[in-house]
Write a protein that holds these residues in place. Structure first.
Motif, short mmCIF file in Angstrom:
data_model
loop_
_atom_site.label_atom_id
_atom_site.label_comp_id
_atom_site.label_asym_id
_atom_site.label_seq_id
_atom_site.Cartn_x
_atom_site.Cartn_y
_atom_site.Cartn_z
N ARG A 91 0.83 -1.20 0.00
CA ARG A 91 0.00 0.00 0.00
C ARG A 91 0.87 1.26 0.00
O ARG A 91 0.59 2.23 -0.72
N CYS A 95 1.07 4.18 -2.83
CA CYS A 95 0.94 5.62 -2.55
C CYS A 95 2.13 6.40 -3.11
O CYS A 95 1.98 7.52 -3.59
N VAL A 108 -5.71 5.81 -2.97
CA VAL A 108 -5.22 4.44 -3.16
C VAL A 108 -6.04 3.47 -2.32
O VAL A 108 -6.34 3.73 -1.16
N ARG A 109 -6.41 2.36 -2.95
CA ARG A 109 -7.09 1.32 -2.17
C ARG A 109 -6.85 -0.04 -2.80
O ARG A 109 -6.59 -0.16 -4.00
N GLU A 110 -6.97 -1.05 -1.99
CA GLU A 110 -6.78 -2.43 -2.43
C GLU A 110 -8.08 -2.95 -3.02
O GLU A 110 -9.09 -3.05 -2.34
N LEU A 111 -8.04 -3.28 -4.31
CA LEU A 111 -9.22 -3.85 -4.96
C LEU A 111 -9.29 -5.35 -4.73
O LEU A 111 -10.36 -5.92 -4.53
N TYR A 116 -4.12 -2.93 -6.91
CA TYR A 116 -4.35 -1.68 -6.18
C TYR A 116 -4.75 -0.59 -7.16
O TYR A 116 -4.16 -0.44 -8.23
N TRP A 117 -5.78 0.15 -6.78
CA TRP A 117 -6.16 1.36 -7.51
C TRP A 117 -5.22 2.48 -7.08
O TRP A 117 -5.05 2.74 -5.90
N CYS A 131 -3.83 1.39 -12.35
CA CYS A 131 -3.81 0.38 -11.29
C CYS A 131 -2.44 -0.28 -11.23
O CYS A 131 -1.70 -0.29 -12.22
N HIS A 151 -14.74 -1.53 -10.42
CA HIS A 151 -14.58 -0.60 -9.31
C HIS A 151 -14.51 0.86 -9.74
O HIS A 151 -15.05 1.74 -9.06
#
Length: 309
Positions: A91, A95, A108-111, A116-117, A131, A151
């Motif tokens: 993560r 970032c 940022v987020r975990e799909l 990761y987005w 991504c 997403h």
């Protein structure tokens, strides 16, 4: 932090399943560089394991011993530091790249554990979603793209991979159908300059497609309809680029404009200059068309980068 330090982490992040790594695996020789990775949060130190190869790990007065389950086997003393594993915080890595590429949109987020987005950015009139994938054995790129599109709907996509996954030709063809490209982060890092750049969106096919009958041009994925004069001039330049013949004279451009408009009026130098100026403005890159004094114009693209139909 020096971006060159990221390269070994990118390679290690390809391990599947994701796991912990010892200090030697990380490949960071300098103590200062190693500390900078810890301070940044890219590396997370984990507690030492209680077992190593079925041997019990025992710490005693600053020393470390591996005590085998078989009492007949010898107890082995090891360096305590060798048993402190480190984990890459994906993560934090995501970032870092979001900030480096100046991406916008949702954070940022975990799909999924393997995707990761990072964010998005504007590419012409459209938006490009970005991504970061990991663990090449976790599923193919088409599956990952499907997750990303669910997403965060976006007309274009860039899938970043830590290293070059070398997708098969049929996979790349399907990805391009969905306006998606794949880039290896490892190749984007310029260690000498300590920079990383996300190139402008472009698929692997021709950079420019010119449809003469429809009077349209697609440049770097952006499609637009041109007025008849500009379309005729661009088609003449594109045909010359495809044939690698060279420069298109003003007389030929004047004839192309006359044929396209049905006009019998001779096109003067100033009129050709005006059409050329408008065409450059519409393409958004004035350097794409080069002026050759007293001889004409040429398109600054190779034959492989242009198609005319």
């Amino acid at each position: 932090m020096h971006l060159a330090l990221i390269r070994p982490l990118l390679r290690l992040s390809e391990h599947y399943p994701p796991g912990w790594h010892d200090r030697q695996e990380l490949g960071v020789a300098s103590e200062a560089e190693f500390r900078s990775l810890l301070i940044s949060g890219l590396l997370q130190q984990r507690p030492p394991p209680s077992l190593v190869n079925d041997a019990l790990v025992v710490f005693q007065e600053g020393r470390c011993f591996l005590v085998p389950a078989d009492p007949w086997e010898e107890v082995e003393e090891v360096e305590p530091e060798s048993l402190h594993p480190f984990e890459i915080d994906f993560r934090v890595l995501a970032c870092l790249f979001r900030n480096a590429f100046d991406l916008q949109g949702p954070p940022v987020r975990e799909l999924t554990p393997f995707l990761y987005w990072l964010g998005s950015r504007s590419t012409g009139a459209d938006r490009e979603g970005v991504c970061l994938a990991r663990g090449r054995a976790a599923g193919d790129l088409l599956d990952l793209l499907g997750v990303a599109r669910v997403h965060e709907p976006a007309p274009r996509w860039t899938l970043l991979t830590p290293t070059d996954w070398a997708p098969a030709a049929n996979v790349l063809m399907h990805l391009e159908h969905f306006q998606t490209r794949v880039l290896a982060l490892e190749g984007l890092v310029d260690g000498a300059r300590d920079t990383i750049t996300l190139p402008a969106f472009r698929l692997s096919g021709p950079r420019m497609s010119v449809d003469e009958e429809g009077r349209t041009v697609t440049l770097d994925g952006d499609k637009q309809v041109l007025p008849s004069r500009e379309a005729a001039v661009l088609a003449a330049l594109a045909r010359e680029a495809v044939s690698e013949a060279g420069v298109v004279s003003r007389d030929r451009l004047a004839k192309a404009i006359e044929d396209a408009t049905g006009s019998r009026e001779r096109q003067h130098e100033e009129q050709i200059d005006t059409v050329m100026s408008r065409l450059r403005s519409r393409l958004g890159d004035p350097d794409l068309i080069r002026t050759h004094r007293r001889s004409g114009y040429s398109l600054q693209l190779s034959a492989a980068e242009v198609e005319v139909f």
